[in-house]
Design a protein around this motif. Structure first.
Motif, PDB file in Angstrom:
ATOM      1  N   GLY A   1     -13.787  32.188  86.097  1.00  0.00           N
ATOM      2  CA  GLY A   1     -13.605  33.543  85.832  1.00  0.00           C
ATOM      3  C   GLY A   1     -13.046  34.121  87.001  1.00  0.00           C
ATOM      4  N   TYR A   2     -12.077  33.362  87.869  1.00  0.00           N
ATOM      5  CA  TYR A   2     -11.734  33.818  89.026  1.00  0.00           C
ATOM      6  C   TYR A   2     -10.462  34.676  88.794  1.00  0.00           C
ATOM      7  N   GLN A   3     -10.401  35.782  89.743  1.00  0.00           N
ATOM      8  CA  GLN A   3      -9.466  36.647  89.658  1.00  0.00           C
ATOM      9  C   GLN A   3      -8.621  36.756  90.812  1.00  0.00           C
ATOM     10  N   LYS A   4      -7.633  36.793  91.019  1.00  0.00           N
ATOM     11  CA  LYS A   4      -6.561  36.732  92.291  1.00  0.00           C
ATOM     12  C   LYS A   4      -6.803  38.086  92.862  1.00  0.00           C
ATOM     13  N   ASN A   5      -6.776  38.200  94.301  1.00  0.00           N
ATOM     14  CA  ASN A   5      -6.906  39.640  94.801  1.00  0.00           C
ATOM     15  C   ASN A   5      -5.716  40.416  94.603  1.00  0.00           C
ATOM     16  N   ALA A   6      -6.025  41.665  93.846  1.00  0.00           N
ATOM     17  CA  ALA A   6      -4.885  42.293  93.872  1.00  0.00           C
ATOM     18  C   ALA A   6      -3.812  42.627  94.910  1.00  0.00           C
TER      19      ALA A   6
ATOM     20  N   VAL B   1      -8.560  19.234  93.098  1.00  0.00           N
ATOM     21  CA  VAL B   1      -7.262  19.309  93.913  1.00  0.00           C
ATOM     22  C   VAL B   1      -7.294  20.230  95.141  1.00  0.00           C
ATOM     23  N   SER B   2      -6.242  19.914  96.058  1.00  0.00           N
ATOM     24  CA  SER B   2      -6.158  20.653  97.354  1.00  0.00           C
ATOM     25  C   SER B   2      -6.207  22.165  97.026  1.00  0.00           C
ATOM     26  N   LEU B   3      -6.650  22.757  98.443  1.00  0.00           N
ATOM     27  CA  LEU B   3      -6.474  23.998  98.406  1.00  0.00           C
ATOM     28  C   LEU B   3      -5.104  24.629  98.388  1.00  0.00           C
ATOM     29  N   GLY B   4      -4.163  23.673  98.856  1.00  0.00           N
ATOM     30  CA  GLY B   4      -2.678  23.960  98.889  1.00  0.00           C
ATOM     31  C   GLY B   4      -2.169  23.955  97.341  1.00  0.00           C
ATOM     32  N   THR B   5      -2.807  23.139  96.603  1.00  0.00           N
ATOM     33  CA  THR B   5      -2.329  23.076  95.200  1.00  0.00           C
ATOM     34  C   THR B   5      -2.732  24.389  94.490  1.00  0.00           C
ATOM     35  N   VAL B   6      -3.701  24.793  94.665  1.00  0.00           N
ATOM     36  CA  VAL B   6      -4.342  25.972  94.021  1.00  0.00           C
ATOM     37  C   VAL B   6      -3.706  27.231  94.317  1.00  0.00           C
TER      38      VAL B   6
ATOM     39  N   ASP C   1      -7.459  25.791  84.076  1.00  0.00           N
ATOM     40  CA  ASP C   1      -8.763  25.532  83.518  1.00  0.00           C
ATOM     41  C   ASP C   1     -10.090  25.873  84.169  1.00  0.00           C
ATOM     42  N   ALA C   2      -9.790  25.289  85.681  1.00  0.00           N
ATOM     43  CA  ALA C   2     -10.690  25.840  86.449  1.00  0.00           C
ATOM     44  C   ALA C   2     -10.833  27.483  86.676  1.00  0.00           C
ATOM     45  N   ILE C   3      -9.787  28.051  86.672  1.00  0.00           N
ATOM     46  CA  ILE C   3      -9.828  29.576  86.785  1.00  0.00           C
ATOM     47  C   ILE C   3     -10.229  30.293  85.913  1.00  0.00           C
ATOM     48  N   GLN C   4      -9.926  29.868  84.407  1.00  0.00           N
ATOM     49  CA  GLN C   4     -10.566  30.355  83.373  1.00  0.00           C
ATOM     50  C   GLN C   4     -12.053  30.090  83.353  1.00  0.00           C
TER      51      GLN C   4
ATOM     52  N   LYS D   1     -11.485  28.038  97.247  1.00  0.00           N
ATOM     53  CA  LYS D   1     -12.052  26.800  97.559  1.00  0.00           C
ATOM     54  C   LYS D   1     -12.886  26.359  96.238  1.00  0.00           C
ATOM     55  N   ASP D   2     -13.467  27.246  95.723  1.00  0.00           N
ATOM     56  CA  ASP D   2     -14.294  26.955  94.269  1.00  0.00           C
ATOM     57  C   ASP D   2     -13.320  26.280  93.204  1.00  0.00           C
ATOM     58  N   ILE D   3     -12.155  26.911  93.058  1.00  0.00           N
ATOM     59  CA  ILE D   3     -11.253  26.637  91.932  1.00  0.00           C
ATOM     60  C   ILE D   3     -10.682  25.283  92.481  1.00  0.00           C
ATOM     61  N   ALA D   4     -10.384  25.030  93.969  1.00  0.00           N
ATOM     62  CA  ALA D   4     -10.073  23.595  94.079  1.00  0.00           C
ATOM     63  C   ALA D   4     -10.885  22.415  93.791  1.00  0.00           C
ATOM     64  N   LYS D   5     -12.338  22.928  94.347  1.00  0.00           N
ATOM     65  CA  LYS D   5     -13.393  22.118  94.111  1.00  0.00           C
ATOM     66  C   LYS D   5     -13.461  21.468  92.461  1.00  0.00           C
TER      67      LYS D   5
END
Length: 216
Positions: free
Chosen positions: A44-49, A13-18, A38-41, A5-9
């Motif tokens: 510092g978001y890391q996808k749940n392994a 973009v929408s949560l679905g796009t993320v 760019d938002a992920i970087q 949600k933070d990435i989407a904000k």
């Protein structure tokens, strides 16, 4: 820790796009992909392994991380893994670090987002804590080979020179000097026997009496 949600904000973009960008699904424009990345970087978001890696019973893929495939021992290791796992219906995906720790970390993050049954690693890191941080509860499904890291659970030492030395020490203590070694036909097994004998002779030379017994 930032969420999707933070990435989407942040990316507007929408949560679905993320979700589609993270899972490489759907029809997403290049512009939106870049905004999400760019938002992920930035955050510092890391996808749940655990969301992708090691979904039990849901994949037949195994990831293999090696420093290179120039070395005979790494070639041999991969060839044997490929042969054995193919017989069991598994598919191996090979990743090379070139002996660069930062590249290995990038590959760890990439693999964590994929759906793999297990991970086999010859690591160039000194400590296994990075694996533990990324893979969390699934870290016990990772097998480390050759290079033993600090803080790892499963490690297999395929250094046959050292194995030969240790066996020689034990046999010397028992006053045993004659040893028979079965020589098999595969390239990998012959290489292993050569390394074993090298290590054995380093500890037991010149008294050692080794006889090779060919086994077809």
């Amino acid at each position: 820790m930032p969420t999707m949600k933070d990435i989407a904000k942040e990316a507007e973009v929408s949560l679905g796009t993320v979700s589609n960008v993270l899972n490489e699904k759907g029809n997403v424009s290049l512009k939106k992909i870049r905004k999400v990345q760019d938002a992920i970087q930035k955050l510092g978001y890391q996808k749940n392994a655990q969301a992708g890696f090691l979904k039990k019973g849901n994949t037949n893929k195994i990831a293999v991380i090696l420093p290179n495939i120039r070395s005979i021992k790494y070639q041999s290791l991969y060839e044997e893994l490929e042969y054995v796992f193919y017989q069991e219906g598994y598919q191996l995906n090979l990743y090379l670090t070139c002996g660069i720790p930062e590249k290995e970390k990038e590959l760890i993050n990439l693999i964590s987002s994929e759906n793999y049954f297990s991970l086999i690693v010859v690591s160039c890191l000194d400590d296994g804590k990075y694996y533990e941080t990324v893979f969390k509860d699934n870290v016990d499904k990772i097998i480390f080979v050759y290079n033993k890291l600090k803080n790892v659970k499963y490690f297999f030492d395929l250094n046959y020179v050292e194995i030969g030395k240790k066996l020689a020490e034990d046999l010397i203590d028992k006053n045993i000097r004659k040893v028979g070694v079965f020589e098999l036909l595969s390239k990998v097994e012959k290489q292993s026997i050569y390394h074993f004998i090298t290590g054995y002779l380093k500890k037991n030379k010149p008294e050692a009496d080794i006889k090779l017994i060919k086994y077809d």
